[in-house]
Design a protein around this motif. Structure first.
Motif, PDB file in Angstrom:
ATOM      1  N   SER A  28      57.148   4.388  32.308  1.00 45.98           N
ATOM      2  CA  SER A  28      57.105   3.628  33.556  1.00 45.98           C
ATOM      3  C   SER A  28      56.645   4.505  34.715  1.00 45.98           C
ATOM      4  O   SER A  28      55.807   4.089  35.530  1.00 45.98           O
ATOM      5  N   ASP A  29      57.187   5.707  34.799  1.00 44.99           N
ATOM      6  CA  ASP A  29      56.765   6.642  35.851  1.00 44.99           C
ATOM      7  C   ASP A  29      55.280   6.950  35.735  1.00 44.99           C
ATOM      8  O   ASP A  29      54.561   6.991  36.738  1.00 44.99           O
ATOM      9  N   PHE A  30      54.823   7.184  34.507  1.00 44.36           N
ATOM     10  CA  PHE A  30      53.409   7.487  34.274  1.00 44.36           C
ATOM     11  C   PHE A  30      52.528   6.337  34.751  1.00 44.36           C
ATOM     12  O   PHE A  30      51.562   6.541  35.488  1.00 44.36           O
ATOM     13  N   TYR A  31      52.860   5.105  34.349  1.00 44.70           N
ATOM     14  CA  TYR A  31      52.026   3.964  34.717  1.00 44.70           C
ATOM     15  C   TYR A  31      52.137   3.613  36.197  1.00 44.70           C
ATOM     16  O   TYR A  31      51.178   3.118  36.786  1.00 44.70           O
ATOM     17  N   ASN A  32      53.268   3.878  36.818  1.00 42.99           N
ATOM     18  CA  ASN A  32      53.367   3.709  38.268  1.00 42.99           C
ATOM     19  C   ASN A  32      52.444   4.697  38.970  1.00 42.99           C
ATOM     20  O   ASN A  32      51.816   4.369  39.981  1.00 42.99           O
ATOM     21  N   HIS A  33      52.364   5.908  38.433  1.00 37.35           N
ATOM     22  CA  HIS A  33      51.459   6.924  38.974  1.00 37.35           C
ATOM     23  C   HIS A  33      50.006   6.464  38.840  1.00 37.35           C
ATOM     24  O   HIS A  33      49.211   6.591  39.783  1.00 37.35           O
ATOM     25  N   ILE A  34      49.662   5.910  37.696  1.00 38.14           N
ATOM     26  CA  ILE A  34      48.314   5.368  37.459  1.00 38.14           C
ATOM     27  C   ILE A  34      48.025   4.270  38.491  1.00 38.14           C
ATOM     28  O   ILE A  34      46.940   4.227  39.086  1.00 38.14           O
ATOM     29  N   LEU A  35      49.002   3.389  38.722  1.00 39.04           N
ATOM     30  CA  LEU A  35      48.820   2.296  39.673  1.00 39.04           C
ATOM     31  C   LEU A  35      48.621   2.829  41.089  1.00 39.04           C
ATOM     32  O   LEU A  35      47.755   2.337  41.832  1.00 39.04           O
ATOM     33  N   GLU A  36      49.390   3.847  41.456  1.00 36.72           N
ATOM     34  CA  GLU A  36      49.237   4.450  42.781  1.00 36.72           C
ATOM     35  C   GLU A  36      47.839   5.031  42.976  1.00 36.72           C
ATOM     36  O   GLU A  36      47.354   5.120  44.106  1.00 36.72           O
ATOM     37  N   MET A  37      47.204   5.418  41.875  1.00 34.55           N
ATOM     38  CA  MET A  37      45.844   5.964  41.949  1.00 34.55           C
ATOM     39  C   MET A  37      44.778   4.874  41.797  1.00 34.55           C
ATOM     40  O   MET A  37      43.601   5.179  41.667  1.00 34.55           O
ATOM     41  N   GLY A  38      45.208   3.600  41.784  1.00 35.08           N
ATOM     42  CA  GLY A  38      44.253   2.503  41.842  1.00 35.08           C
ATOM     43  C   GLY A  38      43.881   1.821  40.544  1.00 35.08           C
ATOM     44  O   GLY A  38      42.994   0.969  40.534  1.00 35.08           O
TER      45      GLY A  38
END
Length: 100
Positions: free
Chosen positions: A52-62
């Motif tokens: 979840s943290d990884f994919y939230n990071h991906i989302l924050e990067m667009g």
């Protein structure tokens, strides 16, 4: 191209993750072990909070990846989109690889 470039990055940098998929459907599996089934994948992948943290990071990067971790490409994605997706995943993998 996305799967190939991300997998090459993971192999070259010893990141325990691989991108799988068919056609325009991709999914990053956070393990470097061969996957035999969905159940086997669930047994091998890192815990859900790390994912979840990884994919939230991906989302924050667009880059939006569905809650089922599947990513879909379409004819609307051009070469620069593909390059951006690869770059974002590589950066995120670099940041999270010690947790895998």
């Amino acid at each position: 191209q996305i799967r190939q470039e991300i997998n090459n990055y993971c192999i070259s940098n010893r990141v325990a993750a691989r991108m799988y998929g068919v056609g325009s459907i991709c999914r990053l599996i956070i393990t470097d072990h061969p996957i035999r089934s969905a159940r086997h994948r669930d047994e091998l992948e890192v815990e859900g909070t790390v994912q979840s943290d990884f994919y939230n990071h991906i989302l924050e990067m667009g880059i939006h990846v569905g809650s089922n971790r599947l990513m879909f490409l379409s004819a609307a994605h051009d070469h620069s989109d593909v390059k951006n997706i690869v770059t974002v995943f590589q950066k995120a993998l670099s940041n999270y690889s010690e947790k895998f």
